[in-house]
Design an enzyme around this catalytic site. Structure first.
Site, PDB file in Angstrom:
ATOM      1  N   SER A 151      28.649   3.975 -38.168  1.00 56.96           N
ATOM      2  CA  SER A 151      28.992   3.260 -39.405  1.00 56.96           C
ATOM      3  C   SER A 151      27.915   3.472 -40.449  1.00 56.96           C
ATOM      4  CB  SER A 151      29.118   1.763 -39.134  1.00 56.96           C
ATOM      5  OG  SER A 151      29.355   1.064 -40.340  1.00 56.96           O
ATOM      6  N   TYR A 164      25.455  -6.494 -35.711  1.00 59.78           N
ATOM      7  CA  TYR A 164      26.422  -5.379 -35.752  1.00 59.78           C
ATOM      8  C   TYR A 164      25.735  -4.137 -36.319  1.00 59.78           C
ATOM      9  CZ  TYR A 164      30.281  -2.418 -37.329  1.00 59.78           C
ATOM     10  OH  TYR A 164      31.113  -1.338 -37.554  1.00 59.78           O
TER      11      TYR A 164
HETATM   12  N1  LIG Z   1      36.829  -1.223 -40.483  1.00 64.77           N
HETATM   13  C1  LIG Z   1      35.626  -0.995 -40.974  1.00 64.77           C
HETATM   14  O1  LIG Z   1      35.271  -1.469 -42.064  1.00 64.77           O
HETATM   15  C2  LIG Z   1      34.659  -0.134 -40.214  1.00 64.77           C
HETATM   16  C3  LIG Z   1      33.586   0.446 -40.902  1.00 64.77           C
HETATM   17  C4  LIG Z   1      32.693   1.237 -40.193  1.00 64.77           C
HETATM   18  C5  LIG Z   1      32.874   1.456 -38.841  1.00 64.77           C
HETATM   19  N2  LIG Z   1      33.921   0.864 -38.206  1.00 64.77           N
HETATM   20  C6  LIG Z   1      34.078   1.134 -36.782  1.00 64.77           C
HETATM   21  O2  LIG Z   1      35.318   1.774 -36.569  1.00 64.77           O
HETATM   22  C7  LIG Z   1      35.736   1.541 -35.234  1.00 64.77           C
HETATM   23  C8  LIG Z   1      37.203   1.120 -35.228  1.00 64.77           C
HETATM   24  O3  LIG Z   1      37.302  -0.150 -35.839  1.00 64.77           O
HETATM   25  P1  LIG Z   1      38.554  -0.612 -36.715  1.00 64.77           P
HETATM   26  O4  LIG Z   1      37.999  -1.036 -38.024  1.00 64.77           O
HETATM   27  O5  LIG Z   1      39.634   0.369 -36.646  1.00 64.77           O
HETATM   28  O6  LIG Z   1      38.907  -1.973 -35.941  1.00 64.77           O
HETATM   29  P2  LIG Z   1      40.272  -2.501 -35.293  1.00 64.77           P
HETATM   30  O7  LIG Z   1      39.930  -3.880 -34.815  1.00 64.77           O
HETATM   31  O8  LIG Z   1      41.407  -2.309 -36.227  1.00 64.77           O
HETATM   32  O9  LIG Z   1      40.471  -1.534 -34.039  1.00 64.77           O
HETATM   33  C9  LIG Z   1      39.627  -1.588 -32.918  1.00 64.77           C
HETATM   34  C10 LIG Z   1      40.432  -1.341 -31.669  1.00 64.77           C
HETATM   35  O10 LIG Z   1      39.550  -1.385 -30.542  1.00 64.77           O
HETATM   36  C11 LIG Z   1      40.177  -2.122 -29.512  1.00 64.77           C
HETATM   37  N3  LIG Z   1      39.169  -2.711 -28.633  1.00 64.77           N
HETATM   38  C12 LIG Z   1      38.361  -3.765 -28.899  1.00 64.77           C
HETATM   39  N4  LIG Z   1      37.615  -4.048 -27.836  1.00 64.77           N
HETATM   40  C13 LIG Z   1      37.933  -3.151 -26.868  1.00 64.77           C
HETATM   41  C14 LIG Z   1      37.504  -2.951 -25.537  1.00 64.77           C
HETATM   42  N5  LIG Z   1      36.570  -3.741 -24.979  1.00 64.77           N
HETATM   43  N6  LIG Z   1      38.054  -1.937 -24.829  1.00 64.77           N
HETATM   44  C15 LIG Z   1      39.020  -1.147 -25.374  1.00 64.77           C
HETATM   45  N7  LIG Z   1      39.468  -1.299 -26.640  1.00 64.77           N
HETATM   46  C16 LIG Z   1      38.931  -2.295 -27.371  1.00 64.77           C
HETATM   47  C17 LIG Z   1      41.001  -3.179 -30.227  1.00 64.77           C
HETATM   48  O11 LIG Z   1      42.030  -3.697 -29.404  1.00 64.77           O
HETATM   49  C18 LIG Z   1      41.522  -2.408 -31.435  1.00 64.77           C
HETATM   50  O12 LIG Z   1      42.770  -1.795 -31.186  1.00 64.77           O
HETATM   51  C19 LIG Z   1      34.777   0.509 -34.656  1.00 64.77           C
HETATM   52  O13 LIG Z   1      33.804   1.158 -33.866  1.00 64.77           O
HETATM   53  C20 LIG Z   1      34.142  -0.092 -35.885  1.00 64.77           C
HETATM   54  O14 LIG Z   1      32.867  -0.637 -35.624  1.00 64.77           O
HETATM   55  C21 LIG Z   1      34.825   0.086 -38.849  1.00 64.77           C
END
Ligand SMILES: NC(=O)c1ccc[n+]([C@@H]2O[C@H](COP(=O)([O-])OP(=O)(O)OC[C@H]3O[C@@H](n4cnc5c(N)ncnc54)[C@H](O)[C@@H]3O)[C@@H](O)[C@H]2O)c1
Length: 261
Positions: A151, A164
């Site tokens: 991130s 985080y």
């Molecule tokens: N959305 C943002 O603003 C953002 C920004 C930078 C990085 N990220 C990173 O992107 C990645 C995806 O996040 P997102 O924003 O799509 O979130 P999201 O919550 O939409 O998707 C995350 C998915 O991971 C699954 N998950 C959670 N815990 C789990 C576990 N223990 N085992 C298996 N699956 C699990 C959830 O069920 C969900 O489907 C993450 O690593 C997040 O930190 C997100």
């Protein structure tokens, strides 16, 4: 050929017949990555802790995608899931460590120990466990590629997300370290660093309801003036996984509209 046209797959796609595991692919960025990989010919395992979500995504993207239920923070669960994928699709060529979670945006001293541990379990320990389960298979296959979703939080941290942010700093750094260590095994490791995105985690990152006024405050911090979307991350992952990126390893790729400048 008919089938190819109907399903939208491109004949001779960039990832034709590659086996890919995408964690956290039941929604958000992971769903976008899984869909774009499948469109490019990969055999995709949609891994998520939410069975129904994983099944729904696998069915929607088609192209032989399968759903796999696992908790990426649990060794037995990860080992069983990877063995299941290897038996049904073959050993993985591509692993995307995307599953992640955050505590709500709030003062650092208000986060309890259990929440802190959950952040590191899902965001960091998961990569350790997935590496333990998949790297030996990739080595035996003669190579592969790993993409970790870090991130911009690990490069230019915002207040209120301290624990985080630290977990994503770890993801960014361990991606580079894995890249150096696994290069002799022809395993490339890269890291995508998204900016705030339109996913289920958005309100937790903002620490406030997703209203147009609240969004506007965050948009002013992103030079290109919009949040990231699953397709943005999916196409970046496609490039890093593709043969065109065969000399890229240890890259931290911000997909951030200029946020980290
Ligand atoms: N959305 C943002 O603003 C953002 C920004 C930078 C990085 N990220 C990173 O992107 C990645 C995806 O996040 P997102 O924003 O799509 O979130 P999201 O919550 O939409 O998707 C995350 C998915 O991971 C699954 N998950 C959670 N815990 C789990 C576990 N223990 N085992 C298996 N699956 C699990 C959830 O069920 C969900 O489907 C993450 O690593 C997040 O930190 C997100």
């Amino acid at each position: 050929m008919q089938d190819t046209l109907e399903t939208g797959a491109r004949a001779g796609g960039k990832l034709k017949d590659k086996v890919a595991i995408v964690t956290g692919a039941g929604g958000g960025f992971g769903e976008g990555i899984a869909r774009i990989f499948a469109e490019e010919g990969a055999k995709v395992a949609v891994l998520d802790i939410r069975a129904e979500a994983a099944e729904k995504v696998a069915a929607a993207i088609g192209h032989g995608a399968i759903s796999v239920v696992a908790d990426v923070g649990d060794k037995a669960s990860v080992d069983a899931a990877v063995a299941d994928v290897a038996a049904r699709l073959g050993a993985p060529d591509i692993v995307v460590n995307n599953a992640g979670w955050t505590h709500r945006n709030q003062p650092m001293l208000e986060i309890d120990e259990e929440t802190f541990e959950r952040v590191y379990r899902i965001n960091v320990k998961s990569i350790y466990l997935m590496a333990m389960a998949t790297v030996p298979l990739m080595k035996a296959k003669g190579g592969g590629t790993i993409i970790n979703i870090g991130s911009v939080a690990g490069i230019r941290p915002r207040p209120g997300l301290t624990w985080y942010n630290g977990s994503k700093g770890a993801v960014n750094t361990l991606s580079q370290s894995m890249a150096v260590e696994l290069a002799p095994d022809r395993i490339r490791v890269n890291c995508i660093c998204p900016v705030l995105g339109e996913t289920g985690l958005l309100e937790s990152f903002m620490g406030q309801p997703d209203t147009p006024e609240n969004r506007a405050r965050f948009l002013t911090t992103i030079p290109l003036g919009r949040l990231s979307r699953p397709d943005d991350i999916g196409y970046a992952a496609l490039y890093l996984a593709s043969p065109e990126a065969s000399l890229l390893t240890g890259v931290l790729l911000p997909v951030d509209g200029g946020r980290t400048i």
